[in-house]
Scaffold this active site. Structure first.
Site, PDB file in Angstrom:
ATOM      1  N   HIS A  77      -1.739   0.919  -3.984  1.00  0.00           N
ATOM      2  CA  HIS A  77      -2.733   1.680  -4.763  1.00  0.00           C
ATOM      3  C   HIS A  77      -3.168   2.868  -3.903  1.00  0.00           C
ATOM      4  CE1 HIS A  77      -3.531  -2.329  -6.733  1.00  0.00           C
ATOM      5  NE2 HIS A  77      -3.551  -1.556  -7.791  1.00  0.00           N
ATOM      6  N   ASP A  80      -5.785   1.553  -1.473  1.00  0.00           N
ATOM      7  CA  ASP A  80      -5.565   0.380  -0.611  1.00  0.00           C
ATOM      8  C   ASP A  80      -5.672   0.767   0.858  1.00  0.00           C
ATOM      9  OD1 ASP A  80      -5.027  -1.325  -2.733  1.00  0.00           O
ATOM     10  OD2 ASP A  80      -2.856  -1.143  -2.578  1.00  0.00           O
TER      11      ASP A  80
HETATM   12  C1  XLS Z   1      -3.578  -6.546 -11.963  1.00  0.00           C
HETATM   13  C2  XLS Z   1      -2.335  -5.850 -11.839  1.00  0.00           C
HETATM   14  C3  XLS Z   1      -2.285  -4.948 -10.645  1.00  0.00           C
HETATM   15  C4  XLS Z   1      -1.271  -3.891 -10.927  1.00  0.00           C
HETATM   16  C5  XLS Z   1      -1.416  -2.652 -10.126  1.00  0.00           C
HETATM   17  O1  XLS Z   1      -3.717  -7.511 -12.664  1.00  0.00           O
HETATM   18  O2  XLS Z   1      -1.256  -6.744 -11.838  1.00  0.00           O
HETATM   19  O3  XLS Z   1      -2.027  -5.667  -9.497  1.00  0.00           O
HETATM   20  O4  XLS Z   1       0.016  -4.407 -10.825  1.00  0.00           O
HETATM   21  O5  XLS Z   1      -2.662  -2.088 -10.273  1.00  0.00           O
END
Ligand code: XLS
Ligand code: MG
Ligand code: MG
Length: 412
Positions: A77, A80
């Site tokens: 992200h 992150d």
């Molecule tokens: C959340 C999502 C997240 C996405 C990316 O439930 O799976 O992890 O894959 O933001």
């Protein structure tokens, strides 16, 4: 058994892990288009009712460990690694340069970037709320993620809209919210076209990820099918740049059959990226590692993907269990998840070549050979014995999964 003293526990886990066998070499693992998310490896085990159980892990450590395990791709992200307040600033450029160096040093590539539009308080009313300044900020975030993606050499951008929905209806105008959400994606695509041209790179593949509930009670785009309808709705400026990142568990969460959801995405030519994990039907987003709950269903899913030419990216979007230690995340959780996936992938290949399955599926397609007519009873009668193969094929798949086709038997 004697109690296991704290200083002996790690070696016990390692010894039992070795005893499990079936591990692939890092070189073999690298041949698959598998990615590991920063947020999955750095997940500290916290949830609404849970305190963290693990200490924080840096991106350097995650990338180093991925390189060591043989996970060839990393994704993140925007926030992150880059603190939210540093996004778009000079500090971002410094951090991005550091990420690039770390990736290079460890032989790992960045495959995908995604924007966090759900955690920070600014997105309390979702990524496409009424306030224009929040929408402008959301557009900045997705445009900036596109920039970061190009800097890191990624080819995919993922969008999980998170809180695009509500707990209670009344205040939210669904039509307007969807159009505003499309505006953010349009901003990302426009930015991508501009940056890609400047850098002489292909544009990114922008992949929408649906989840039926969490973090809101009601979600405006709850399934991959809803996302497909949204892509085709006319609200997007560049629908050809936008496809799907289905997540296995997210389809189970609404009670769907993941294999069928993936087939619909394939049919639309929009299966571009796939979050792989496992969990339970109609429960919350437990993000268990691939194959630990539904290995047979996973085998079926991979047969579909293999026979339709989809071979990645497969993104390990799972959460190492809260009971797994920091050491266990990289010693047990990630390598085993990769290895289960590879084993299932290879069994899927074997199943597609299996003489029983091949002959049975070909026979089903051949039908009875009786002259077509309008006598429904006669047609049904003529196919009656053949249709028993619908039960034999899954039996054979279970055999392939359990190894009984190789003569594994149990005597009682
Ligand atoms: C959340 C999502 C997240 C996405 C990316 O439930 O799976 O992890 O894959 O933001
Ligand atoms: Mg996901
Ligand atoms: Mg999930």
């Amino acid at each position: 058994m004697q109690p296991v003293a704290p200083n002996q526990q790690r070696s016990l886990v390692e010894r039992l892990t070795k005893m499990c066998g079936g591990a692939y070499s890092p070189e073999t693992r690298r041949k698959y288009f598998i990615s590991g998310p920063q947020w999955a490896a750095a997940y500290q085990g916290q949830a609404l009712f849970y305190a963290p159980t693990r200490h924080p892990v840096s991106f350097e450590e995650v990338i180093r460990q991925f390189g060591h395990i043989g996970i060839a791709h990393w994704c993140t992200h925007d926030s992150d690694v880059i603190p939210t307040e540093a996004l778009g600033s000079d500090r971002q450029s410094e951090i991005v340069a550091k990420i690039r160096r770390t990736l290079e040093e460890n032989g790992v590539k960045c495959s995908m970037v995604t924007t966090e539009t759900f955690y920070h308080a600014v997105f309390a009313a979702g990524p496409a709320p009424e306030a224009p300044e929040v929408r402008e900020y959301a557009a900045f975030r997705v445009r900036n993620t596109v920039d970061v993606g190009h800097e890191l050499g990624a080819h995919y951008a993922v969008y999980w809209p998170g809180s695009l929905g509500y707990f209670t209806q009344g205040a939210i105008d669904e039509m307007q919210t969807l159009r505003w959400y499309a505006d953010a994606l349009n901003a990302a695509c426009d930015r991508d076209i501009e940056v890609a041209r400047k850098k002489g790179r292909p544009t990114l593949k922008h992949c929408l990820e649906a989840k039926p509930f969490e973090p809101q009670a009601e979600i405006l785009l709850p399934t991959s099918d809803a996302m497909l309808a949204f892509i085709a709705s006319g609200a997007l400026k560049h629908p050809h740049m936008v496809g799907l990142n289905p997540e296995y568990l997210h389809e189970l969460m609404w009670g769907g059959a993941p294999r069928a959801a993936l087939a619909r995405a394939l049919l639309a030519g929009k299966l571009w990226h796939f979050d792989i994990n496992d969990g339970y039907r109609l429960k919350h987003d437990v993000d268990i590692a691939v194959g630990l709950v539904n290995p047979l269903d996973w085998l079926n899913v991979l047969m579909l993907l293999r026979s339709n030419g989809f071979n990645g990216p497969f993104n390990l979007d799972f959460k190492p269990l809260r009971t797994t230690s920091n050491h266990g995340v990289f010693a047990v959780s990630f390598p085993n998840a990769v290895d289960r996936f590879i084993t299932l992938w290879e069994i899927a290949g074997e199943a597609l070549e299996d003489p029983v399955i091949r002959e049975a599926t070909a026979a089903l397609k051949a039908g009875s050979g009786i002259a077509p007519g309008r006598d429904a009873d006669a047609i049904a009668e003529a196919n009656k014995e053949l249709l028993t193969l619908h039960e034999l094929v899954p039996h054979r798949l279970v055999q392939l999964l359990l190894g009984t086709h190789r003569g594994r038997v149990h005597f009682s």
